[in-house]
Write a protein that holds these residues in place. Sequence first.
Motif, PDB file in Angstrom:
ATOM      1  N   PHE A   7       0.818  -1.211   0.000  1.00 34.64           N
ATOM      2  CA  PHE A   7       0.000   0.000   0.000  1.00 34.64           C
ATOM      3  C   PHE A   7       0.857   1.267   0.000  1.00 34.64           C
ATOM      4  O   PHE A   7       0.395   2.341   0.320  1.00 34.64           O
ATOM      5  CB  PHE A   7      -0.996  -0.047   1.174  1.00 34.64           C
ATOM      6  N   ALA A  10       4.860   2.961  -5.279  1.00 37.76           N
ATOM      7  CA  ALA A  10       4.997   4.294  -5.871  1.00 37.76           C
ATOM      8  C   ALA A  10       4.243   4.424  -7.190  1.00 37.76           C
ATOM      9  O   ALA A  10       3.616   5.444  -7.464  1.00 37.76           O
ATOM     10  CB  ALA A  10       6.473   4.621  -6.072  1.00 37.76           C
ATOM     11  N   LEU A  12       1.524   2.812  -8.137  1.00 36.67           N
ATOM     12  CA  LEU A  12       0.087   2.910  -7.875  1.00 36.67           C
ATOM     13  C   LEU A  12      -0.261   4.255  -7.247  1.00 36.67           C
ATOM     14  O   LEU A  12      -1.321   4.817  -7.508  1.00 36.67           O
ATOM     15  CB  LEU A  12      -0.361   1.772  -6.955  1.00 36.67           C
ATOM     16  N   VAL A  13       0.639   4.770  -6.427  1.00 35.61           N
ATOM     17  CA  VAL A  13       0.415   6.093  -5.837  1.00 35.61           C
ATOM     18  C   VAL A  13       0.290   7.124  -6.952  1.00 35.61           C
ATOM     19  O   VAL A  13      -0.654   7.912  -7.004  1.00 35.61           O
ATOM     20  CB  VAL A  13       1.560   6.473  -4.856  1.00 35.61           C
ATOM     21  N   LYS A  14       1.223   7.089  -7.902  1.00 38.83           N
ATOM     22  CA  LYS A  14       1.200   8.040  -9.025  1.00 38.83           C
ATOM     23  C   LYS A  14      -0.100   7.942  -9.794  1.00 38.83           C
ATOM     24  O   LYS A  14      -0.710   8.923 -10.160  1.00 38.83           O
ATOM     25  CB  LYS A  14       2.355   7.733  -9.989  1.00 38.83           C
ATOM     26  N   LYS A  15      -0.504   6.690 -10.051  1.00 40.53           N
ATOM     27  CA  LYS A  15      -1.701   6.491 -10.862  1.00 40.53           C
ATOM     28  C   LYS A  15      -2.956   6.972 -10.121  1.00 40.53           C
ATOM     29  O   LYS A  15      -3.850   7.548 -10.729  1.00 40.53           O
ATOM     30  CB  LYS A  15      -1.824   5.021 -11.244  1.00 40.53           C
ATOM     31  N   THR A  16      -2.990   6.720  -8.816  1.00 35.69           N
ATOM     32  CA  THR A  16      -4.165   7.150  -8.061  1.00 35.69           C
ATOM     33  C   THR A  16      -4.226   8.674  -8.004  1.00 35.69           C
ATOM     34  O   THR A  16      -5.298   9.270  -8.155  1.00 35.69           O
ATOM     35  CB  THR A  16      -4.140   6.531  -6.644  1.00 35.69           C
ATOM     36  N   VAL A  17      -3.074   9.307  -7.818  1.00 33.35           N
ATOM     37  CA  VAL A  17      -3.036  10.771  -7.816  1.00 33.35           C
ATOM     38  C   VAL A  17      -3.502  11.303  -9.178  1.00 33.35           C
ATOM     39  O   VAL A  17      -4.294  12.251  -9.257  1.00 33.35           O
ATOM     40  CB  VAL A  17      -1.611  11.290  -7.496  1.00 33.35           C
ATOM     41  N   ALA A  18      -3.040  10.664 -10.249  1.00 33.70           N
ATOM     42  CA  ALA A  18      -3.439  11.104 -11.594  1.00 33.70           C
ATOM     43  C   ALA A  18      -4.954  10.987 -11.766  1.00 33.70           C
ATOM     44  O   ALA A  18      -5.593  11.872 -12.339  1.00 33.70           O
ATOM     45  CB  ALA A  18      -2.721  10.268 -12.644  1.00 33.70           C
ATOM     46  N   LEU A 223      -1.509   4.653  -0.070  1.00 36.77           N
ATOM     47  CA  LEU A 223      -2.520   4.276  -1.072  1.00 36.77           C
ATOM     48  C   LEU A 223      -3.918   4.253  -0.486  1.00 36.77           C
ATOM     49  O   LEU A 223      -4.889   4.589  -1.154  1.00 36.77           O
ATOM     50  CB  LEU A 223      -2.202   2.891  -1.639  1.00 36.77           C
ATOM     51  N   ASP A 224      -4.029   3.856   0.778  1.00 33.66           N
ATOM     52  CA  ASP A 224      -5.336   3.876   1.441  1.00 33.66           C
ATOM     53  C   ASP A 224      -5.879   5.290   1.457  1.00 33.66           C
ATOM     54  O   ASP A 224      -7.049   5.535   1.161  1.00 33.66           O
ATOM     55  CB  ASP A 224      -5.207   3.406   2.902  1.00 33.66           C
ATOM     56  N   GLN A 227      -6.746   6.491  -2.015  1.00 39.24           N
ATOM     57  CA  GLN A 227      -7.964   5.839  -2.471  1.00 39.24           C
ATOM     58  C   GLN A 227      -9.185   6.460  -1.777  1.00 39.24           C
ATOM     59  O   GLN A 227     -10.205   6.713  -2.402  1.00 39.24           O
ATOM     60  CB  GLN A 227      -7.919   4.329  -2.195  1.00 39.24           C
TER      61      GLN A 227
ATOM     62  N   LEU B  69      -7.300  -0.431  -7.643  1.00 36.40           N
ATOM     63  CA  LEU B  69      -6.389   0.675  -7.911  1.00 36.40           C
ATOM     64  C   LEU B  69      -5.594   0.407  -9.184  1.00 36.40           C
ATOM     65  O   LEU B  69      -5.330   1.316  -9.963  1.00 36.40           O
ATOM     66  CB  LEU B  69      -5.459   0.898  -6.716  1.00 36.40           C
ATOM     67  N   GLN B  86       0.134  12.749 -17.190  1.00 35.75           N
ATOM     68  CA  GLN B  86      -0.886  13.448 -16.415  1.00 35.75           C
ATOM     69  C   GLN B  86      -0.296  14.119 -15.192  1.00 35.75           C
ATOM     70  O   GLN B  86      -0.900  14.994 -14.606  1.00 35.75           O
ATOM     71  CB  GLN B  86      -1.936  12.456 -15.932  1.00 35.75           C
ATOM     72  N   LEU B  87       0.852  13.677 -14.824  1.00 40.93           N
ATOM     73  CA  LEU B  87       1.372  14.021 -13.516  1.00 40.93           C
ATOM     74  C   LEU B  87       2.779  14.563 -13.678  1.00 40.93           C
ATOM     75  O   LEU B  87       3.707  13.819 -13.921  1.00 40.93           O
ATOM     76  CB  LEU B  87       1.401  12.724 -12.683  1.00 40.93           C
ATOM     77  N   VAL B  91       6.840  11.272  -7.514  1.00 39.95           N
ATOM     78  CA  VAL B  91       6.349  10.857  -6.192  1.00 39.95           C
ATOM     79  C   VAL B  91       7.512  10.340  -5.362  1.00 39.95           C
ATOM     80  O   VAL B  91       8.284   9.549  -5.850  1.00 39.95           O
ATOM     81  CB  VAL B  91       5.281   9.763  -6.341  1.00 39.95           C
TER      82      VAL B  91
END
Lengths: 361, 91
Positions: A7, A10, A12-18, A223-224, A227, B69, B86-87, B91
Motif C-alpha cells: 500500500f 509508488a 500505484l500512488v502516481k496512478k491514483t493521484v493522476a 494508497l489507502d 484511495q 487501484l 498526467q502528472l 512521487v
Amino acid sequence: MKYMDEFRDAELVKKTVAEIRRVVTRPWTIMEICGGQTHAIMHFGIDQLLPPEIELVHGPGCPVCVTPLEQIDKGLEIASRPDVIFTSFGDMLRVPGSVKDLFAVRAAGGDVRVVYSPLDAVKIARQNPDKQVVFFAIGFETTAPANAMSVVQAQMLGVTNFTVLVSHVRVPPAMHAILGSPRNRVQAFLAAGHVNAVMGYWEYPPIAAQYQTPMVITGFEPLDILQGILLTVRQLEEGRCEVENGYGRAVTYDGNKPAQAVINRVFVEQDRKWRGIGVIPNSGWGLRPEFAEFNAETRFDVAAIHPEESPLCISGLILQGLKKPNECPAFGKECTPERPLGATMVSGEGACAAYYRYRKQ
Amino acid sequence: MCLGVPGKIVEIYEAGGLPMGKVDFGGVTREACLAYVPEAKIGEYTIIHVGFAISQISEEEAMETLKLLNEIADIDEELGLTAAEQLDISV
Ligand code: SF4
C-alpha cells in the motif's frame, strides 16, 4: 512488511493521484478525522501531491489532544500521591496540565510508568499489592476494547488495587458537532479506519444523509489515503453522499462484535468535554455503575477538579478544522514540541506536532 | 497511540485468564491479547493496537483494493495516457 509495503507502491500512488486530478473539477474541503491519518498525510507529503482544488483539513481524532484539561489535572493529582503507581500510554506524559505535566510529577518523585498495553497496568497492580495502581484510560473507539478489558481482567483476577481514570471519546458525536456547526467547512469525511475496525460503520449512514456529506472509511497507508480521497471526490463530483468502505481488508459493516460487547459491558455513553472544544453530548464513555469500584475519580476523590483552559492555544479551532496549525500565532515560537502550550503539539498524532515535524513553516 | 499495525500471529496461548499470542511485525515480535479475534489462527494477520488484536485482515479484500487501484491504471492506458503525462511531479 506485508499489508504495508503493497500500500506504498509508488507506481500505484502516481496512478491514483493522476486519477484524482482527472476527476476533480472544482474546490472541495475534506476532513481526515483521525490524527494517525494526519501524520501519514504530512509524513508522505500526500497533501502536496493533491491538485490545488482539494483541501485537507484535520479533525479532532487525536485522543491525547482532546483529553480535557480537568482529566489531565486529575491524573496529575493522583500521580503525585506517594502510595500510587500511575500508568499511562507514553504520549500523555508531556501533555501540559494547568501547571505541570506527568514528567514533572515523575521528576518530583512520583511513580509514573509508561505501559504499552492496559493489561500491563493490571500486571503491575498484581506485582505491587501494597500500592494503588491507576491506569489513565484515554482513547477513541479503537482503544476502548483494550481499556475495557483491563477492567474485566482485574475483576476476573480479583485485583482490588487497580483503578482507571477514564476519558473515552467517540467519533460519531464529534462528526455531528463539526457538521452541525454554523462555521462548518467540511464537505466530506475520511473516516478513521481503525475506529471502524472496532465499531463497524452502521452508525454513519444517518449522519451522511442528515448533512448530505460523503464518508469514506479509510486506512493509513499512502494508497489507502489516496484511495479514500479518490472515492470521496468521485462522490462529491457526482453529488452523491454515501458511506463507502475503502478499508475492506480490516473493516466490516458490523465491526468487531466481541470488542463491542466488552465495551458495552464496562462502559456507558455520557457527555464528555473535549479539550479546546467543550462538552459534546453523549460523546464519551464512562464506567458503568457495576464497575464503580474501579473508578479512580471516586477512589481518590478528584471529581471536583475543574480548571480553566489557557486562552493562548487555538487547538480547539484546529481540531474542528477551522484553522491550520501554522495559523496559530504561537506556532514554532512560544509553542514547540520541547515547550508545548497545547496537547496538539505534544501527541504523536497531534496536528501541530505533524506540521512542526514535517513542514516547519 | 491510536495507530494500529498489521502483524502475523505466530503463537497462541493463555495468560491472565485471556487468550494471548505472539505477533510478528516484520521481525519484531510482541505479545498481544487475542480475545477480540477468537477465530484467528497461527499464520493469519491481524491489526494490533495497544497490545490488542482489533481486527483480522482479509487477504481477499486487500487484493481487491489493490486490483481496483490497478484498474485505474488500465483505464489510463486505454485512454493512451501514461501516468507521467498526467502528472508532472515525481512521487
Ligand atoms: S501551535 Fe501550540 S499553542 Fe498553537 S494551537 Fe498548536 S498546540 Fe496550541
